[in-house]
Design a protein around this motif. Structure first.
Motif, PDB file in Angstrom:
ATOM      1  N   ALA A  50      17.503 -12.269  -2.951  1.00 51.55           N
ATOM      2  CA  ALA A  50      18.281 -13.498  -2.807  1.00 51.55           C
ATOM      3  C   ALA A  50      17.421 -14.664  -3.266  1.00 51.55           C
ATOM      4  CB  ALA A  50      18.698 -13.713  -1.349  1.00 51.55           C
ATOM      5  N   ALA A  51      18.065 -15.731  -3.721  1.00 55.77           N
ATOM      6  CA  ALA A  51      17.317 -16.921  -4.117  1.00 55.77           C
ATOM      7  C   ALA A  51      16.462 -17.432  -2.968  1.00 55.77           C
ATOM      8  CB  ALA A  51      18.286 -18.004  -4.591  1.00 55.77           C
ATOM      9  N   ALA A  52      17.014 -17.368  -1.742  1.00 64.72           N
ATOM     10  CA  ALA A  52      16.301 -17.892  -0.577  1.00 64.72           C
ATOM     11  C   ALA A  52      15.059 -17.074  -0.228  1.00 64.72           C
ATOM     12  CB  ALA A  52      17.234 -17.944   0.631  1.00 64.72           C
ATOM     13  N   TYR A  53      14.984 -15.846  -0.698  1.00 64.39           N
ATOM     14  CA  TYR A  53      13.811 -15.012  -0.406  1.00 64.39           C
ATOM     15  C   TYR A  53      12.604 -15.436  -1.231  1.00 64.39           C
ATOM     16  CZ  TYR A  53      17.370 -11.778   1.501  1.00 64.39           C
ATOM     17  OH  TYR A  53      18.418 -11.205   2.177  1.00 64.39           O
ATOM     18  N   THR A  76      21.221  -6.837  -6.559  1.00 67.22           N
ATOM     19  CA  THR A  76      22.005  -7.864  -5.859  1.00 67.22           C
ATOM     20  C   THR A  76      21.155  -9.104  -5.635  1.00 67.22           C
ATOM     21  OG1 THR A  76      23.277  -6.191  -4.651  1.00 67.22           O
ATOM     22  CG2 THR A  76      23.243  -8.405  -3.720  1.00 67.22           C
ATOM     23  N   THR A  77      21.758 -10.284  -5.819  1.00 67.47           N
ATOM     24  CA  THR A  77      21.128 -11.516  -5.363  1.00 67.47           C
ATOM     25  C   THR A  77      22.199 -12.401  -4.734  1.00 67.47           C
ATOM     26  OG1 THR A  77      19.514 -13.248  -5.888  1.00 67.47           O
ATOM     27  CG2 THR A  77      21.275 -12.852  -7.519  1.00 67.47           C
ATOM     28  N   LYS A  78      21.783 -13.572  -4.230  1.00 67.92           N
ATOM     29  CA  LYS A  78      22.696 -14.393  -3.430  1.00 67.92           C
ATOM     30  C   LYS A  78      22.509 -15.875  -3.728  1.00 67.92           C
ATOM     31  CE  LYS A  78      21.836 -10.979   0.186  1.00 67.92           C
ATOM     32  NZ  LYS A  78      20.515 -10.512  -0.326  1.00 67.92           N
ATOM     33  N   ILE A  79      23.607 -16.628  -3.580  1.00 73.11           N
ATOM     34  CA  ILE A  79      23.595 -18.083  -3.739  1.00 73.11           C
ATOM     35  C   ILE A  79      23.247 -18.715  -2.398  1.00 73.11           C
ATOM     36  CG2 ILE A  79      24.951 -20.127  -4.311  1.00 73.11           C
ATOM     37  CD1 ILE A  79      24.435 -18.309  -6.712  1.00 73.11           C
ATOM     38  N   TRP A  80      22.185 -19.517  -2.388  1.00 72.82           N
ATOM     39  CA  TRP A  80      21.734 -20.119  -1.131  1.00 72.82           C
ATOM     40  C   TRP A  80      22.607 -21.310  -0.739  1.00 72.82           C
ATOM     41  CZ3 TRP A  80      20.058 -18.842   3.128  1.00 72.82           C
ATOM     42  CH2 TRP A  80      19.479 -19.741   4.032  1.00 72.82           C
ATOM     43  N   ASN A  81      22.539 -21.656   0.535  1.00 72.64           N
ATOM     44  CA  ASN A  81      23.406 -22.665   1.129  1.00 72.64           C
ATOM     45  C   ASN A  81      23.313 -24.024   0.432  1.00 72.64           C
ATOM     46  OD1 ASN A  81      23.771 -20.569   2.880  1.00 72.64           O
ATOM     47  ND2 ASN A  81      22.634 -21.469   4.570  1.00 72.64           N
ATOM     48  N   ALA A  92      22.694 -22.505 -10.091  1.00 70.81           N
ATOM     49  CA  ALA A  92      21.819 -21.667  -9.264  1.00 70.81           C
ATOM     50  C   ALA A  92      21.835 -20.218  -9.739  1.00 70.81           C
ATOM     51  CB  ALA A  92      22.244 -21.749  -7.800  1.00 70.81           C
ATOM     52  N   PHE A  93      23.008 -19.755 -10.131  1.00 71.91           N
ATOM     53  CA  PHE A  93      23.104 -18.381 -10.621  1.00 71.91           C
ATOM     54  C   PHE A  93      22.295 -18.203 -11.897  1.00 71.91           C
ATOM     55  CE2 PHE A  93      25.199 -15.190 -13.337  1.00 71.91           C
ATOM     56  CZ  PHE A  93      24.973 -14.078 -12.546  1.00 71.91           C
ATOM     57  N   GLN A  94      22.389 -19.168 -12.802  1.00 69.02           N
ATOM     58  CA  GLN A  94      21.605 -19.074 -14.035  1.00 69.02           C
ATOM     59  C   GLN A  94      20.114 -19.091 -13.728  1.00 69.02           C
ATOM     60  OE1 GLN A  94      22.788 -18.437 -17.222  1.00 69.02           O
ATOM     61  NE2 GLN A  94      20.603 -18.043 -17.489  1.00 69.02           N
ATOM     62  N   ALA A  95      19.720 -19.890 -12.745  1.00 68.94           N
ATOM     63  CA  ALA A  95      18.311 -19.927 -12.344  1.00 68.94           C
ATOM     64  C   ALA A  95      17.863 -18.568 -11.814  1.00 68.94           C
ATOM     65  CB  ALA A  95      18.095 -21.009 -11.294  1.00 68.94           C
ATOM     66  N   SER A  96      18.749 -17.904 -11.071  1.00 69.97           N
ATOM     67  CA  SER A  96      18.418 -16.573 -10.562  1.00 69.97           C
ATOM     68  C   SER A  96      18.256 -15.576 -11.704  1.00 69.97           C
ATOM     69  CB  SER A  96      19.497 -16.085  -9.585  1.00 69.97           C
ATOM     70  OG  SER A  96      19.423 -16.778  -8.357  1.00 69.97           O
TER      71      SER A  96
END
Length: 274
Positions: A50-53, A76-81, A92-96
């Protein structure tokens, strides 16, 4: 065991999601690289970050270093709050993707149901999905009312809901709702953050020569729940995944489920603040 780790559930859109994977929550970026590589070399095909990790760079490095073809892996990854909202989610997704150095992810999730934002975030995920940059889209930590609200306003029903799930928090009503709507449940913190000193788990484990952790992970699988235990210890990577050579009886499954106390080790999705 390697063959067993490729066993999968088919999501509502036909994509196969491995039943068992590695979670890398709170794993340092440099450690994530070696851990992910070791997991894949041990047979894992499902990696959850996840991005937050703050370890997408290391996770992506581990994926590439494994030498396993990209289409054989499920990432899998995730969009942070703080990034939720339509345009901010797309950025944010592109950054991931850039950090992972991947052309696509297999699954992208909304990390938490941020009030007033998760619908716009979901619209962005629908766009990402339509463009083929994610093979599946879903949510994390959504309760029934969040899912109902999202489904009513969306074109696509989430394919996955990743939630805290373990013998002390069985979330029966949520699981039933997800089954009715063909949403695959995934368990985070399946090992209760190490709180496994429960006599019943030890008793059942002794019968099969398995640890309490292995009993819990087997229980997850027999409940139809994807499970992604975290570890950075090579021996534990192998031990955690060694749960495909035994089967709990219906009575044992029921006994483990009866341990439920609605106890969370993580935040409450209706009352979180970060």
């Amino acid at each position: 065991m390697t063959r067993a780790l490729t066993e999968s559930y088919t999501l509502s859109n036909g994509v196969d999601m491995p039943k068992f994977g590695l979670g890398v929550w709170k794993v340092a970026d440099d450690v994530a690289a070696s851990t992910v590589q070791a997991a894949i070399e041990a047979g894992y095909r499902h990696i959850d970050t996840a991005a937050a990790y703050q370890n997408e760079v290391g996770t992506g490095a581990g994926v590439r270093a494994s030498g396993v073809a990209r289409d054989q892996l499920f990432v899998t990854t995730k969009i942070w709050n703080a990034e939720q909202g339509y345009d901010t989610t797309l950025a944010a997704f592109q950054a991931s993707l850039d950090k992972l150095q991947l052309d696509y992810v297999d699954l992208i999730l909304i990390h938490w149901p941020v009030k007033g934002k998760y619908k716009d975030t979901w619209r962005a995920l629908e766009k990402i999905y339509s463009e083929g940059k994610a093979r599946a889209i879903g949510v994390s930590n959504f309760q029934i009312h969040h899912l109902q609200d999202l489904i009513e306003a969306s074109e696509i029903v989430p394919m996955v809901n990743q939630v805290e799930y373990h013998p002390l928090l069985t979330q029966v009503e949520l699981q039933s709702f997800c089954q009715e709507h063909n949403i695959r449940l995934t368990a985070w913190s399946p090992l209760m953050q190490g709180n496994l000193d429960i006599p019943l788990l030890a008793e059942i484990g002794a019968k099969y020569s398995k640890s309490p952790a292995q009993v819990v992970l087997r229980w997850d699988l027999q409940q139809g729940v994807v499970t992604i235990p975290k570890t950075t210890t090579p021996s534990r990577l192998v031990e955690n995944a060694d749960v495909f050579d035994f089967e709990l009886t219906e009575e044992e499954v029921a006994q483990i489920s009866a341990l439920n106390r609605n106890q969370r080790f993580g935040p409450d999705p209706d009352n979180f603040n970060f």
